[in-house]
Scaffold this active site. Structure first.
Site, PDB file in Angstrom:
ATOM      1  CG  HIS A  61      -3.081   2.707  -1.751  1.00 59.55           C
ATOM      2  ND1 HIS A  61      -3.111   2.521  -0.396  1.00 59.55           N
ATOM      3  CD2 HIS A  61      -4.213   2.093  -2.227  1.00 59.55           C
ATOM      4  CE1 HIS A  61      -4.196   1.836  -0.047  1.00 59.55           C
ATOM      5  NE2 HIS A  61      -4.876   1.554  -1.143  1.00 59.55           N
ATOM      6  CD  GLN A 107      -2.443  -1.245   2.726  1.00 56.71           C
ATOM      7  OE1 GLN A 107      -3.457  -0.646   3.036  1.00 56.71           O
ATOM      8  NE2 GLN A 107      -1.806  -2.019   3.580  1.00 56.71           N
ATOM      9  CG  ASP A 109       8.030   3.559   0.645  1.00 59.99           C
ATOM     10  OD1 ASP A 109       8.438   2.515   0.105  1.00 59.99           O
ATOM     11  OD2 ASP A 109       7.500   3.562   1.795  1.00 59.99           O
TER      12      ASP A 109
HETATM   13  P1  OAD Z   1      -1.532   3.143   8.933  1.00 63.27           P
HETATM   14  O1  OAD Z   1      -0.863   4.398   9.361  1.00 63.27           O
HETATM   15  O2  OAD Z   1      -3.010   3.088   8.920  1.00 63.27           O
HETATM   16  O3  OAD Z   1      -1.027   1.925   9.819  1.00 63.27           O
HETATM   17  C1  OAD Z   1       0.335   1.761  10.094  1.00 63.27           C
HETATM   18  C2  OAD Z   1       0.529   0.465  10.841  1.00 63.27           C
HETATM   19  O4  OAD Z   1       1.938   0.294  11.001  1.00 63.27           O
HETATM   20  C3  OAD Z   1      -0.114   0.412  12.221  1.00 63.27           C
HETATM   21  O5  OAD Z   1      -0.828  -0.815  12.368  1.00 63.27           O
HETATM   22  C4  OAD Z   1       1.101   0.450  13.175  1.00 63.27           C
HETATM   23  O6  OAD Z   1       0.873  -0.294  14.364  1.00 63.27           O
HETATM   24  C5  OAD Z   1       2.171  -0.183  12.311  1.00 63.27           C
HETATM   25  N1  OAD Z   1       3.562   0.176  12.643  1.00 63.27           N
HETATM   26  C6  OAD Z   1       4.041   1.340  13.136  1.00 63.27           C
HETATM   27  N2  OAD Z   1       5.383   1.279  13.262  1.00 63.27           N
HETATM   28  C7  OAD Z   1       5.759   0.043  12.821  1.00 63.27           C
HETATM   29  C8  OAD Z   1       7.012  -0.634  12.686  1.00 63.27           C
HETATM   30  N3  OAD Z   1       8.155  -0.057  13.024  1.00 63.27           N
HETATM   31  N4  OAD Z   1       7.002  -1.905  12.192  1.00 63.27           N
HETATM   32  C9  OAD Z   1       5.826  -2.509  11.845  1.00 63.27           C
HETATM   33  N5  OAD Z   1       4.630  -1.916  11.946  1.00 63.27           N
HETATM   34  C10 OAD Z   1       4.586  -0.661  12.424  1.00 63.27           C
HETATM   35  O7  OAD Z   1      -0.916   2.800   7.481  1.00 63.27           O
HETATM   36  P2  OAD Z   1      -1.505   1.815   6.351  1.00 63.27           P
HETATM   37  O8  OAD Z   1      -2.219   0.681   6.964  1.00 63.27           O
HETATM   38  O9  OAD Z   1      -0.375   1.537   5.429  1.00 63.27           O
HETATM   39  O10 OAD Z   1      -3.557   5.315   1.448  1.00 63.27           O
HETATM   40  O11 OAD Z   1      -2.528   2.762   5.648  1.00 63.27           O
HETATM   41  C11 OAD Z   1      -3.228   2.304   4.520  1.00 63.27           C
HETATM   42  C12 OAD Z   1      -3.501   3.443   3.570  1.00 63.27           C
HETATM   43  O12 OAD Z   1      -4.088   4.529   4.287  1.00 63.27           O
HETATM   44  C13 OAD Z   1      -2.239   4.063   2.974  1.00 63.27           C
HETATM   45  O13 OAD Z   1      -1.767   3.360   1.861  1.00 63.27           O
HETATM   46  C14 OAD Z   1      -2.714   5.440   2.593  1.00 63.27           C
HETATM   47  C15 OAD Z   1      -3.465   5.764   3.858  1.00 63.27           C
HETATM   48  O14 OAD Z   1      -4.446   6.714   3.776  1.00 63.27           O
HETATM   49  C16 OAD Z   1      -3.703   6.361   0.604  1.00 63.27           C
HETATM   50  O15 OAD Z   1      -3.120   7.419   0.752  1.00 63.27           O
HETATM   51  C17 OAD Z   1      -4.636   6.073  -0.523  1.00 63.27           C
END
Ligand code: OAD
Length: 230
Positions: A105, A87, A90
């Site tokens: 995305h 998703q 980068d």
């Molecule tokens: P989120 O910001 O919603 O979730 C990030 C996740 O990473 C959370 O579950 C954290 O617990 C976890 N996390 C944080 N630090 C970490 C680490 N060091 N190692 C492993 N996990 C860690 O991000 P996404 O789920 O990627 O879309 O968000 C999905 C989509 O929402 C993105 O692609 C973007 C956003 O809006 C668009 O912009 C269309």
């Protein structure tokens, strides 16, 4: 037997490269409203604000490096068929050396015609400005899937997920659909491992193994253990 590993990554994967996640405390959606920077309506209303947001992220990305978690995943390719569905916008999986990466995305390092979505260009070195046009003379926009837009790579992603012997879900809150629905595409009997320091929000999938820790703390050892299975 595990032959095909599908990785499904989110913003947490790149957190230790210094790129902010979206929904954690201090995340991007705490300081920017989705409606202001990540929708077609925002682009129509205030393209300058949208361009500034993505230019800032593009310039940050250029300074970031893949972390130990990205690098560990590359090693899997020596013994398994590996497909990465991300998703993330980068390019850190690619820069680490992963061969097959599908971006759900979009990609920060690219821009595209605001009229013809398949007319795609590399992002200019300093980012996009108003007045930067495609070869047909239309304004260029970030190559990002905004909220409210279709996710063209979703169909391919579902086919890939359905062939996984092991689905590795890394650093995603699984809040955003249709992407989050991928975990329900795995075949019965496939293994699902989640690596995320946060709580699981996917109780509906049975038999998930959850490593509740940071990606770069878990993945190097987890990858070595998987390689020993072969
Ligand atoms: P989120 O910001 O919603 O979730 C990030 C996740 O990473 C959370 O579950 C954290 O617990 C976890 N996390 C944080 N630090 C970490 C680490 N060091 N190692 C492993 N996990 C860690 O991000 P996404 O789920 O990627 O879309 O968000 C999905 C989509 O929402 C993105 O692609 C973007 C956003 O809006 C668009 O912009 C269309």
């Amino acid at each position: 037997m595990i032959r095909r590993i599908v990785v499904f990554s989110g913003a947490g994967m790149s957190a230790e490269s210094g790129l902010k996640t979206f929904r954690d405390s201090g995340g991007l959606w705490e300081t920017h409203r989705i409606e202001d920077v990540a929708t077609p309506e925002a682009w129509a209303r205030n393209p300058e604000l949208v361009l500034n947001f993505y230019n800032q992220r593009f310039l940050q990305l250029k300074k970031a490096l893949p972390n130990h978690a990205h690098l560990a995943l590359v090693k899997l390719e020596s013994c398994f068929e590996v497909e990465i569905i991300t998703q993330n916008v980068d390019d850190l999986h690619e820069r680490a050396g992963s061969s097959r990466v599908l971006h759900l995305h979009g990609e920060l390092v690219k821009c595209r015609s605001s009229i013809y979505e398949n007319d795609i260009y590399p992002m200019p070195e300093l980012g996009l400005r108003q007045g930067d046009c495609c070869r047909m003379g239309h304004q260029l926009r970030p190559h990002i899937v905004w909220f409210g837009e279709a996710v063209p790579a979703m169909y391919d992603a579902e086919l890939i997920a359905a062939q996984a012997d092991l689905l590795l879900v890394i650093g995603t809150s699984l809040n955003v659909y249709p992407a989050a629905g991928l975990i329900y595409r795995v075949q019965t009997g496939a293994n699902v491992i989640v690596v995320d320091p946060g709580e699981l929000s996917i109780s509906a999938v049975k038999g998930i193994q959850h490593y509740k820790a940071k990606a770069s703390d878990v993945l190097p050892k987890l990858v070595d253990d998987l390689l020993k299975l072969v």
